[in-house]
Design an enzyme around this catalytic site. Structure first.
Site, PDB file in Angstrom:
ATOM      1  CG  ASP A 277      23.072  51.523 -16.052  1.00 52.18           C
ATOM      2  OD1 ASP A 277      23.105  51.746 -17.209  1.00 52.18           O
ATOM      3  OD2 ASP A 277      23.793  52.401 -15.267  1.00 52.18           O
TER       4      ASP A 277
ATOM      5  CD  GLU B 222      23.885  57.282 -18.905  1.00 52.18           C
ATOM      6  OE1 GLU B 222      23.989  58.326 -18.964  1.00 52.18           O
ATOM      7  OE2 GLU B 222      23.350  56.995 -17.751  1.00 52.18           O
TER       8      GLU B 222
HETATM    9 ZN    ZN Z   1      19.701  57.665 -18.859  1.00 57.48          ZN
END
Ligand code: ZN
Length: 381
Positions: free
Chosen positions: A88, A149
């Site tokens: 992401d 993340e």
């Molecule tokens: Zn990163």
């Protein structure tokens, strides 16, 4: 020692073409379908190199992938080497149209190119370099591609910790420290808190004394929070967002704050987190409620991390690349592994600058030595 540097120099054009396709797959954390499309594309590329591809489906955020490379004939070491990559980005769909991929000299710009599509491309090509040279990593290599993340890895944390526990070493190809490209051997722990203050509404003119001003209370709390900052210890407390009240002539009944905490050591986390959670009201009658805590533990530079960095420095020196290190305040998944005591090296991505910003770019002139370093680490650790 194989000629990894030569491999990356010869294949740089192909790598940048593939990286362009990675960036063209926009993958904002909050768009599961987009992250999943990118994850499918990228995991297939690892699969084509012989990885066993396992999808770990997710409901809300992008699916995670576990990509396992087993050396032919089996690994010579019982513990694996895990590489952490996230799929992401913080860039919304449409960012690519607003700031398309472009090259200016050594700079290549694009949303997510630095954080962390560039580093992930290095891992893919490092594994390809080993394969084409007929070389096997000493250990089973497990590459994790995770989908969320950028919001603190709520669904992938357990997976990361599970793989880290099986590992002798964990590598994380997040961006290095800009602009020099230092590897990250220490990271601050990151905490998030929400403060909710309740007072009592009243007319600001007719009945001011009957009100309990939640914003006045918030002001006291903001100063108390700011006082917890200690630069010498590496601790910062940032009240970054506040809101409260309804209009100027009403004593405000409610106020809120969002707070970011960074600590360099576990001990500081143990001192400051309880202090934030225990903040008591100052204005008579007001109530203060604080929720939150550390969502990423600090990564302290342990002797084992120091040794691992030394290995990387020595490997880089074999092909004339000077590897340096630094500490950083930013958070990453490497911290989950480091908190379990697993030697972790972070910031192995491509040099550049502008993570989460409009000027996000990589520097293509150091791409080859950084790719060569990852190949050498995968081969020998
Ligand atoms: Zn990163």
């Amino acid at each position: 020692m194989s000629d990894y540097l030569g491999y990356f120099e010869q294949n740089q054009g192909e790598l940048l073409a593939f990286l362009t396709r990675m960036v063209e797959h926009e993958s904002p954390t909050h768009d599961k379908a987009a992250v999943d499309r990118y994850g499918l594309f990228l995991s297939a590329a690892f699969g084509a190199l012989g990885a066993e591809v396992e999808t770990i489906p997710q409901e809300r955020y992008g699916d995670h992938y576990r990509l396992t490379f087993d050396p032919p004939g089996g690994a010579s070491e019982p513990e694996q080497l895990t590489v952490l990559c996230h799929l992401d980005t913080v860039c919304a769909i449409g960012e690519l149209a607003r700031r398309p991929i472009r090259v200016e000299g050594e700079r290549m710009y694009g949303p997510g190119i630095y954080d962390m599509k560039g580093g992930t491309a290095l891992v893919l090509f490092a594994l390809r370099a080993l394969r084409e040279a007929g070389l096997s990593p000493r250990r089973r290599v497990v590459v994790l591609l995770t989908g969320e993340e950028e919001i603190g890895s709520p669904t992938s944390r357990a997976l990361i910790e599970e793989e880290a526990r099986k590992s002798a070493v964990v590598l994380c190809v997040e961006p290095p420290v800009a602009p020099g490209g230092n590897l990250k051997t220490a990271r601050k722990g990151v905490g998030r808190f929400t403060m909710t203050i309740a007072g009592r509404a009243s007319h600001a003119g007719a009945a001011h004394a009957e009100g309990i001003n939640a914003i006045t209370e918030l002001a006291h709390q903001t100063l108390a929070l700011a006082a917890l900052t200690d630069y010498d210890l590496g601790t910062t407390v940032n009240v970054g967002l506040v809101r409260g009240g309804t209009r100027a002539n009403v004593v405000p009944a409610e106020a809120h704050a969002e707070i970011d905490l960074r600590v360099a050591t576990v001990a500081e986390g143990e001192r400051v987190v309880p202090a934030i959670l225990a903040l008591a009201p100052v204005v008579p009658g007001a109530t203060v409620r604080v929720t939150g805590g550390l969502n990423r533990p600090p990564m302290e530079r342990t002797p084992a991390i120091g040794e691992l960095f030394e290995r990387a420095r020595t490997l880089g020196a074999t092909f004339g690349y000077e590897v340096s290190e630094a500490a950083t305040g930013g958070g990453s998944d490497g911290q989950f592994a480091a908190a379990l005591g697993i030697p972790t090296l972070d910031g192995l991505g491509i040099n550049g600058d502008g993570a989460h910003a409009d000027h996000e770019h990589i520097l293509t002139d150091t791409l080859a030595p950084r790719g060569a370093l990852i190949a050498a680490l995968l081969h020998t650790l």
